[in-house]
Design a protein around this motif. Structure first.
Motif, mmCIF file in Angstrom:
data_model
loop_
_atom_site.group_PDB
_atom_site.id
_atom_site.type_symbol
_atom_site.label_atom_id
_atom_site.label_comp_id
_atom_site.label_asym_id
_atom_site.label_seq_id
_atom_site.Cartn_x
_atom_site.Cartn_y
_atom_site.Cartn_z
ATOM 1 N N MET A 190 17.409 13.990 8.523
ATOM 2 C CA MET A 190 18.060 12.823 7.933
ATOM 3 C C MET A 190 19.477 13.184 7.488
ATOM 4 N N PRO A 191 20.427 12.326 7.764
ATOM 5 C CA PRO A 191 21.803 12.624 7.345
ATOM 6 C C PRO A 191 21.963 12.528 5.828
ATOM 7 N N LYS A 192 22.916 13.262 5.336
ATOM 8 C CA LYS A 192 23.263 13.188 3.915
ATOM 9 C C LYS A 192 24.157 11.968 3.707
ATOM 10 N N LEU A 193 23.904 11.207 2.650
ATOM 11 C CA LEU A 193 24.705 10.016 2.365
ATOM 12 C C LEU A 193 25.995 10.351 1.634
ATOM 13 N N VAL A 194 25.970 11.423 0.831
ATOM 14 C CA VAL A 194 27.146 11.843 0.062
ATOM 15 C C VAL A 194 27.171 13.369 0.003
ATOM 16 N N ALA A 195 28.323 13.893 -0.366
ATOM 17 C CA ALA A 195 28.454 15.332 -0.596
ATOM 18 C C ALA A 195 27.740 15.686 -1.899
ATOM 19 N N PRO A 196 27.373 16.951 -2.076
ATOM 20 C CA PRO A 196 26.727 17.346 -3.331
ATOM 21 C C PRO A 196 27.569 16.946 -4.540
ATOM 22 N N SER A 197 26.900 16.347 -5.517
ATOM 23 C CA SER A 197 27.580 15.889 -6.727
ATOM 24 C C SER A 197 26.546 15.773 -7.837
ATOM 25 N N GLU A 198 26.764 16.521 -8.916
ATOM 26 C CA GLU A 198 25.810 16.486 -10.022
ATOM 27 C C GLU A 198 25.755 15.105 -10.663
ATOM 28 N N SER A 199 26.911 14.470 -10.837
ATOM 29 C CA SER A 199 26.914 13.145 -11.469
ATOM 30 C C SER A 199 26.234 12.107 -10.576
ATOM 31 N N ALA A 200 26.500 12.146 -9.268
ATOM 32 C CA ALA A 200 25.835 11.206 -8.352
ATOM 33 C C ALA A 200 24.333 11.457 -8.319
ATOM 34 N N ALA A 201 23.940 12.721 -8.396
ATOM 35 C CA ALA A 201 22.513 13.065 -8.408
ATOM 36 C C ALA A 201 21.848 12.510 -9.666
ATOM 37 N N GLN A 202 22.513 12.655 -10.812
ATOM 38 C CA GLN A 202 21.935 12.154 -12.064
ATOM 39 C C GLN A 202 21.801 10.636 -12.058
ATOM 40 N N VAL A 203 22.853 9.944 -11.634
ATOM 41 C CA VAL A 203 22.824 8.478 -11.625
ATOM 42 C C VAL A 203 21.773 7.972 -10.634
ATOM 43 N N SER A 204 21.751 8.539 -9.432
ATOM 44 C CA SER A 204 20.792 8.074 -8.431
ATOM 45 C C SER A 204 19.357 8.390 -8.858
ATOM 46 N N HIS A 205 19.152 9.514 -9.534
ATOM 47 C CA HIS A 205 17.811 9.832 -10.026
ATOM 48 C C HIS A 205 17.375 8.828 -11.090
ATOM 49 N N LEU A 206 18.277 8.461 -11.987
ATOM 50 C CA LEU A 206 17.953 7.451 -13.003
ATOM 51 C C LEU A 206 17.607 6.114 -12.357
ATOM 52 N N ILE A 207 18.384 5.702 -11.368
ATOM 53 C CA ILE A 207 18.107 4.440 -10.666
ATOM 54 C C ILE A 207 16.749 4.513 -9.977
ATOM 55 N N HIS A 208 16.470 5.641 -9.351
ATOM 56 C CA HIS A 208 15.204 5.826 -8.639
ATOM 57 C C HIS A 208 14.019 5.753 -9.604
ATOM 58 N N GLU A 209 14.136 6.475 -10.713
ATOM 59 C CA GLU A 209 13.037 6.534 -11.672
ATOM 60 C C GLU A 209 12.853 5.215 -12.425
ATOM 61 N N LEU B 163 0.823 -1.218 0.000
ATOM 62 C CA LEU B 163 0.000 0.000 0.000
ATOM 63 C C LEU B 163 0.855 1.265 0.000
ATOM 64 N N LEU B 164 1.926 1.267 0.794
ATOM 65 C CA LEU B 164 2.799 2.446 0.833
ATOM 66 C C LEU B 164 3.502 2.661 -0.500
ATOM 67 N N ILE B 165 3.938 1.577 -1.142
ATOM 68 C CA ILE B 165 4.595 1.708 -2.451
ATOM 69 C C ILE B 165 3.600 2.213 -3.488
ATOM 70 N N LEU B 166 2.373 1.728 -3.430
ATOM 71 C CA LEU B 166 1.342 2.216 -4.349
ATOM 72 C C LEU B 166 1.142 3.723 -4.164
ATOM 73 N N ALA B 167 1.018 4.158 -2.919
ATOM 74 C CA ALA B 167 0.843 5.588 -2.639
ATOM 75 C C ALA B 167 2.058 6.390 -3.107
ATOM 76 N N LEU B 168 3.255 5.887 -2.818
ATOM 77 C CA LEU B 168 4.474 6.581 -3.251
ATOM 78 C C LEU B 168 4.542 6.685 -4.761
ATOM 79 N N GLY B 169 4.160 5.608 -5.449
ATOM 80 C CA GLY B 169 4.190 5.616 -6.911
ATOM 81 C C GLY B 169 3.239 6.648 -7.489
ATOM 82 N N ILE B 170 2.020 6.688 -6.960
ATOM 83 C CA ILE B 170 1.032 7.648 -7.455
ATOM 84 C C ILE B 170 1.523 9.078 -7.216
ATOM 85 N N VAL B 171 1.960 9.353 -5.996
ATOM 86 C CA VAL B 171 2.448 10.703 -5.681
ATOM 87 C C VAL B 171 3.687 11.027 -6.508
#
Length: 192
Positions: free
Chosen positions: A127-146, A23-31
């Motif tokens: 929440m703690p940050k897992l990594v320092a700001p990084s455009e490449s890490a942001a792009q890769v993690s966003h692709l994995i997430h999406e 149910l939570l994944i369904l809600a997260l997906g819709i949002v």
């Protein structure tokens, strides 16, 4: 009904975690699919914070579900299930776990690498940050997430489709043993 899994049935803890996470994944997906369309108002940022908070909650619940499964075991395959179906089901279950860890972790990594200020879990705990700001890490993690979300959708459709196939075509207890007790009866196989 027992809390622990038996050789024939999922216990109440496994069932509760299974359906709560679904149910939570369904809600997260819709949002997640519509939140990019919202105007940048305070409500928008509240929705993003809730999305992130519920994602972290799913991560914790999936870890609990996996820990419980390792502790309580899993029911044996329904008698008469072909070996290849058992192997596909096992692979699908483990891939579901991988995706349910990868998606919230990649979202958290994306949030961290984006350089945004830390978000507060349900507005309470920073929440703690897992990594320092990084455009490449942001792009890769966003692709994995999406793309991980779409892969998860395909896995869930296969998982649910197989359960319905077992119920309707094979007429066995595969589906009913994960449902709350009494929701659906196991169809009886026709005698030859």
């Amino acid at each position: 009904m027992t809390t622990k899994n038996t050789a024939q049935q999922w216990g109440s803890v496994s069932k509760s975690l299974h359906w709560l996470i679904a149910l939570l994944i369904l809600a997260l997906g819709i949002v997640g699919l519509v939140m990019g369309e919202f105007p940048k108002t305070p409500k928008y940022f509240w929705i993003y914070t809730m999305h992130k908070s519920i994602g972290i909650t799913v991560l914790v619940l999936v870890a609990a579900r996996l820990g419980w499964r390792l502790y309580a075991g899993a029911p044996e395959p329904v008698p008469g299930t072909p070996g290849w179906q058992e192997r596909v089901a096992s692979l699908t279950h483990w891939l579901l776990y991988v995706m349910m860890f990868a998606i919230p972790l990649s979202g958290w990594l994306y949030d961290s690498a984006s350089g945004l200020r830390p978000f507060k879990l349900f507005g309470l705990v920073e929440m703690p940050k897992l990594v320092a700001p990084s455009e490449s890490a942001a792009q890769v993690s966003h692709l994995i997430h999406e793309w991980g979300f779409w892969a998860l959708i395909l896995l869930v459709l296969g998982h649910a489709g197989a359960a319905v196939f077992h119920h309707v075509h094979q007429r066995d207890a595969t589906l009913t043993r994960m449902l709350p007790q009494g929701w659906l009866s196991t169809p009886q196989k026709e005698s030859a």
